[in-house]
Motif scaffolding. Structure first.
Motif, short mmCIF file in Angstrom:
data_model
loop_
_atom_site.label_atom_id
_atom_site.label_comp_id
_atom_site.label_asym_id
_atom_site.label_seq_id
_atom_site.Cartn_x
_atom_site.Cartn_y
_atom_site.Cartn_z
N GLU A 255 -5.62 -1.07 -4.40
CA GLU A 255 -7.03 -1.10 -4.77
C GLU A 255 -7.50 -2.53 -4.95
O GLU A 255 -6.75 -3.39 -5.42
CB GLU A 255 -7.27 -0.33 -6.07
CG GLU A 255 -7.16 1.17 -5.97
CD GLU A 255 -7.59 1.86 -7.25
OE1 GLU A 255 -8.02 1.17 -8.19
OE2 GLU A 255 -7.50 3.10 -7.31
N ARG B 119 -12.53 2.55 -0.44
CA ARG B 119 -11.35 2.50 0.43
C ARG B 119 -11.74 2.30 1.89
O ARG B 119 -11.05 1.60 2.64
CB ARG B 119 -10.53 3.78 0.28
CG ARG B 119 -9.25 3.82 1.11
CD ARG B 119 -8.21 2.85 0.62
NE ARG B 119 -7.04 2.84 1.49
CZ ARG B 119 -5.90 2.23 1.21
NH1 ARG B 119 -5.78 1.58 0.08
NH2 ARG B 119 -4.89 2.26 2.05
N PRO C 59 -2.06 3.97 -3.73
CA PRO C 59 -2.75 3.13 -2.75
C PRO C 59 -3.24 1.82 -3.37
O PRO C 59 -3.61 1.77 -4.55
CB PRO C 59 -3.93 4.00 -2.31
CG PRO C 59 -3.53 5.40 -2.64
CD PRO C 59 -2.70 5.29 -3.88
N ASP D 268 0.85 -1.19 0.00
CA ASP D 268 0.00 0.00 0.00
C ASP D 268 0.89 1.24 0.00
O ASP D 268 1.22 1.78 1.05
CB ASP D 268 -0.91 -0.04 1.23
CG ASP D 268 -2.01 1.01 1.17
OD1 ASP D 268 -2.48 1.32 0.06
OD2 ASP D 268 -2.39 1.52 2.24
N PRO E 186 1.92 5.07 -0.38
CA PRO E 186 1.18 6.34 -0.18
C PRO E 186 0.82 7.04 -1.47
O PRO E 186 -0.22 7.69 -1.57
CB PRO E 186 2.18 7.18 0.65
CG PRO E 186 3.08 6.19 1.31
CD PRO E 186 3.21 5.05 0.35
#
Length: 439
Positions: free
Chosen positions: A166, A177, A164, A159, A161
């Motif tokens: 999905e 999310r 992200p 993950d 920054p």
């Protein structure tokens, strides 16, 4: 050109050459000996002979590569970014080093490998460690209800920054999310939305996108769903057709899988090997009328799968729930695809249960820890049909499972060849299906 970056690696470079991989007996004339000086790399290629002429500037984690150069026996330690590789002196010469790229994702990415000598000199070489796209192996419950928290397992769920992670559900539905409750490298947990279609899950990350190795809400070849609403049979056929163990939503202290009937094995079982024989509470049969309602006739897709994928390309799946209050501590689930030679409705018998010439699958989830439960939640179980090669005692079966064995089916919790402890397990099962093993 040398690149001295000792400050990065001082945590381990002061060790003396005492490791067993770098020592040998004095009377060995061909013992491995390190050299002085510093190493030089000319190029790097894959270690596989078939691709040895392909020069590379990067490789995926756990790939085996061959470093080609001079004075390579001067290498004491080898790092890819900040991750140390395991050196095997059997694969090190003056001119080549065969080594696996470390399996751990680098924390500090420099896109270089570092060769450290016994004098703690460090030589850098440009080389990228490539991180694979996500691997999506399994989900805790393929038939999860809306808002149920489920977990997909696999690898490389990163993950970032800036990018992200999905999750895209069937029908190109991107999971909100806020539904994701946790992310680790090997697992992602999330709350399942309502009205999700049947199909694959795709996970998108910074290093690429990957499709799951499973379907969710997979109704392609359900044999028994105990209600007929998902295309399966509502009952078995034979001495124990499932009616004695068939439960409805609300009959138990736990919810059904999907609001419809399921089978629930329960009762007392002894821990001594083979001493329990509780057919009424722990079995169901499907014995066909020979030549009429065989499983591969009732389910044409089943026959097509056997033709297309063969036994080795298929797996049996089902959902199971074992409450914490009634854990499973003895006996194995015997899963027997029977042939007309083994049993039919007209030749009704249970003698094939103990026949050592009838291959079967054994599922004994408690054998490692002595006890098994699912925490009161439904979970998906998958067993490859290629593993249907046991006797009732867990020994190798001389007969192989082949196409003739798919006319009937029996589930029976009994024997397994492993001693357990006395217990009163509750084992709920639903949506028994045979589907292809997804690659």
């Amino acid at each position: 050109m040398r690149s001295y970056i000792k400050n990065i690696f001082m945590f381990g470079l002061g060790l003396l050459l005492t490791g067993s991989a770098l020592t040998s007996c004095e009377d060995q004339p061909d013992k491995y000996e390190m050299t002085d000086g510093v190493p030089t790399i000319h190029y790097i290629r894959m270690a596989d002979v078939a691709v040895k002429d392909s020069l590379i500037t990067g490789a995926y984690m756990q790939n085996t590569i061959c470093i080609v150069g001079d004075n390579l026996r001067s290498i004491y330690k080898l790092f890819f970014n900040d991750q140390e590789a395991t050196l095997n002196t059997s694969y090190m010469t003056d001119n080549t080093v065969i080594v696996d790229v470390p399996k751990n994702i680098p924390e500090v990415v420099t896109n270089k490998l570092y060769m450290v000598t016994k004098d703690q000199d460090t030589v850098a070489y440009d080389f990228k460690v490539l991180v694979p796209a996500p691997v999506v192996n399994a989900i805790s419950n393929e038939f999860a209800r809306a808002n149920e928290n489920v977990t997909i397992t696999g690898d490389y769920f990163l993950d970032d920054p800036n990018v992200p992670l999905e999750i895209v559900l069937p029908g190109n539905q991107t999971l909100p999310r806020e539904n994701i409750t946790s992310i680790t490298k090997n697992a992602v947990s999330f709350n399942m939305p309502a009205n999700v279609e049947s199909g694959y899950i795709t996970v998108k990350g910074i290093y690429g996108n990957s499709r799951s190795k499973f379907y969710i809400y997979d109704k392609r070849n359900i044999l028994f769903d105990w209600d007929g609403l998902s295309g399966g049979l509502a009952s078995g056929l034979g001495w124990r057709d499932g009616s004695k163990v068939k439960h409805n939503d609300g009959d138990d202290a736990f919810p059904s899988l999907d609001g419809t009937p399921y089978i629930c094995f329960s009762g007392d079982l002894a821990g001594d090997i083979g001493s329990s024989w509780a057919e009424d509470g722990f079995s169901f049969n499907y014995w066909p009328n020979a030549g009429q309602n065989e499983l591969t006739t009732v389910f044409p897709r089943f026959a097509e799968y056997l033709e297309e994928y063969g036994v080795s390309g298929l797996q049996i799946k089902f959902e199971v729930l074992v409450p914490d209050t009634n854990p499973w501590t003895t006996c194995g689930l015997q899963m027997i695809f029977s042939s007309n030679d083994d049993v039919t409705y007209e030749t009704a018998t249970n003698s094939f249960f103990s026949s050592t010439s009838v291959p079967r699958g054994l599922w004994i989830p408690w054998k490692e820890t002595g006890s098994y439960s699912t925490g009161g939640k439904w979970t998906t179980v998958a067993v490859n049909l290629s593993d249907f090669n046991k006797t009732h005692e867990g020994n190798p079966c001389d007969a192989a499972l082949d196409a003739k064995h798919f006319t009937g089916l029996t589930f029976f919790v009994w024997h397994g060849g492993i001693a357990g402890t006395d217990g009163s397990p509750v084992i709920a099962i639903d949506n028994i299906r045979v589907v292809p093993i997804e690659k």
